[in-house]
Design an enzyme around this catalytic site. Structure first.
Site, short mmCIF file in Angstrom:
data_model
loop_
_atom_site.label_atom_id
_atom_site.label_comp_id
_atom_site.label_asym_id
_atom_site.label_seq_id
_atom_site.Cartn_x
_atom_site.Cartn_y
_atom_site.Cartn_z
N GLN A 174 -4.47 2.89 -14.47
CA GLN A 174 -5.72 2.54 -15.11
C GLN A 174 -5.49 2.22 -16.58
O GLN A 174 -4.48 2.61 -17.16
CB GLN A 174 -6.71 3.70 -15.01
CG GLN A 174 -6.99 4.09 -13.56
CD GLN A 174 -8.06 5.16 -13.48
OE1 GLN A 174 -9.21 4.93 -13.81
NE2 GLN A 174 -7.66 6.35 -13.07
N HIS B 44 -1.41 2.40 -8.11
CA HIS B 44 -2.20 1.77 -9.17
C HIS B 44 -2.28 2.68 -10.38
O HIS B 44 -2.01 3.88 -10.29
CB HIS B 44 -3.60 1.44 -8.68
CG HIS B 44 -4.49 2.64 -8.52
ND1 HIS B 44 -4.32 3.58 -7.53
CD2 HIS B 44 -5.54 3.09 -9.26
CE1 HIS B 44 -5.23 4.53 -7.65
NE2 HIS B 44 -5.99 4.27 -8.69
N HIS C 186 0.81 -1.22 0.00
CA HIS C 186 0.00 0.00 0.00
C HIS C 186 0.84 1.27 0.00
O HIS C 186 0.47 2.28 -0.62
CB HIS C 186 -0.92 -0.01 1.23
CG HIS C 186 -1.85 1.17 1.29
ND1 HIS C 186 -3.07 1.17 0.65
CD2 HIS C 186 -1.72 2.37 1.88
CE1 HIS C 186 -3.66 2.35 0.86
NE2 HIS C 186 -2.87 3.09 1.60
N HIS D 250 -3.23 3.79 -2.82
CA HIS D 250 -2.54 2.56 -3.20
C HIS D 250 -1.94 2.71 -4.62
O HIS D 250 -2.62 3.20 -5.51
CB HIS D 250 -3.54 1.40 -3.17
CG HIS D 250 -2.89 0.06 -3.18
ND1 HIS D 250 -2.85 -0.74 -2.07
CD2 HIS D 250 -2.23 -0.60 -4.16
CE1 HIS D 250 -2.20 -1.86 -2.37
NE2 HIS D 250 -1.81 -1.78 -3.63
ZN LIG Z 1 -3.92 -0.41 -0.34
#
Ligand SMILES: [Zn+2]
Length: 347
Positions: free
Chosen positions: A171, A169, A116, A167
């Site tokens: 797309q 990430h 995370h 977090h």
């Molecule tokens: Zn997370």
């Protein structure tokens, strides 16, 4: 790389990409989820000639949840997230709150790591290579969908960019049409071909290399430079030296070198504004050829990386000239930006 596809409780697709070929991903999504109801509509602007995705269901999406409720962390200790497994390497799933859905395209989320608190720049070269594999696989898979014409893999990093989940990430958008920026590039490409008989992307990269003043990194298989007419305060374009239309056409040598090039660029981005400055907000955007474009083979896959921070503590806002008229005003000369990005190279 091992790929395992499964479905979430509401029917959305989720795919694990594991570095280990013997990884077992059989966890089941046990959440009582309602079926997804998405109302995404593409409206055409007749004056400008572009399209707007109207997605009213997105107003209810998850907004800055506390870290212990992160939907992108693995499901652990009785807490159920979007990822049923208790750990993962890289995972991709259909967005529960898509901007584009059904006939209007597709939106996916890519989790770069289960950690995370990491960011992309913290990944090892092996982890970054796995993300590249995932982007490449999604490009190939989404090409099969009749509702998708162009695949856009990207990362928004930082609250300043409007990221609503901390977090790490990115797309993937599968657009049902070639995007306006890509259409403009294809038009410039055709005009240049008509006028000179040459490929515009090849000429742009060759000109940057012979000039040299805006080169940031020059690898064996990739070149990174601040473009002559950069729109953003700090903006870098990364091109493979062998021109290919999209990620699926990259050769092994370029794939192998990509992680070290990209990780170095991201690390330099975090150093631009000096010690003690919060992490640099950025957008990393892969430009790939639309699937049915006439000049598809002439297009050059490349990554555009840029920040909206112009100096310590100050953001570049898209105000009157940019938002009202599409005319960018850049306060940082591209040559100075390139020099700074060379200064902050890893030792
Ligand atoms: Zn997370």
């Amino acid at each position: 790389m091992k790929k395992t596809a499964t479905r979430l409780a509401d029917g959305r697709e989720l795919i694990y990409y594991d570095a280990r070929d013997d990884a077992v991903r059989d966890a089941v999504d046990e959440r009582p989820l309602d079926p997804i109801s998405t109302r995404s509509e593409i409206r055409h602007d007749r004056l400008i000639g572009d399209d707007v995705a109207v997605a009213s269901h997105r107003q209810g999406r998850t907004y800055h949840p506390p870290a212990d409720e992160c939907p992108l962390c693995p499901s652990r200790d009785g807490r159920l997230s979007e990822i049923p497994a208790s750990d993962y390497d890289v995972v991709v799933f259909e967005n529960r709150f898509p901007s584009l859905a059904g006939d209007a395209g597709r939106c996916e989320v890519v989790c770069f790591t289960s950690d995370h608190d990491a960011s992309f720049a913290d990944l090892t070269a092996e982890q970054a290579a796995l993300v590249l594999d995932a982007w490449t696989d999604r490009t190939a898979e989404l090409a099969q969908l009749p509702s998708v014409e162009q695949v856009f893999c990207f990362e928004n990093r930082g609250r300043e960019i409007g990221v609503t989940l901390g977090h790490p990430h990115g797309q993937i958008y599968g657009y049902p049409f070639p995007t306006p920026r890509t259409r403009l590039m294809l038009r410039s490409l055709a005009e240049h071909r008509e006028r000179t008989g040459r490929n515009l992307f090849d000429d742009v990269v060759a000109d940057e290399r012979s000039d040299g003043s805006r080169i940031v990194l020059d690898g064996e298989h990739w070149t990174a430079f601040v473009p002559y007419a950069a729109h953003w305060p700090y903006e870098v374009h990364l091109y493979p030296k062998r021109r290919v239309p999209d990620l699926t056409a990259l050769d092994d040598a370029a794939r192998t070198e990509f992680p070290q090039m990209y990780l170095e660029l991201l690390k330099r981005f975090d150093r631009i504004f000096g010690e003690g400055e919060p992490p640099t907000p950025y957008i990393a955007a892969w430009h790939q050829a639309p699937f049915t474009a006439d000049d598809r083979e002439e297009f050059a896959l490349h990554l555009e990386l840029f920040t909206i921070r112009r100096t310590s503590g100050k953001l570049k806002f898209l105000a009157g000239s940019e938002s009202g008229m599409n005319v960018f005003i850049n306060d940082v000369p591209p040559e100075a930006a390139a020099e700074r990005l060379r200064e902050v190279a890893s030792k």
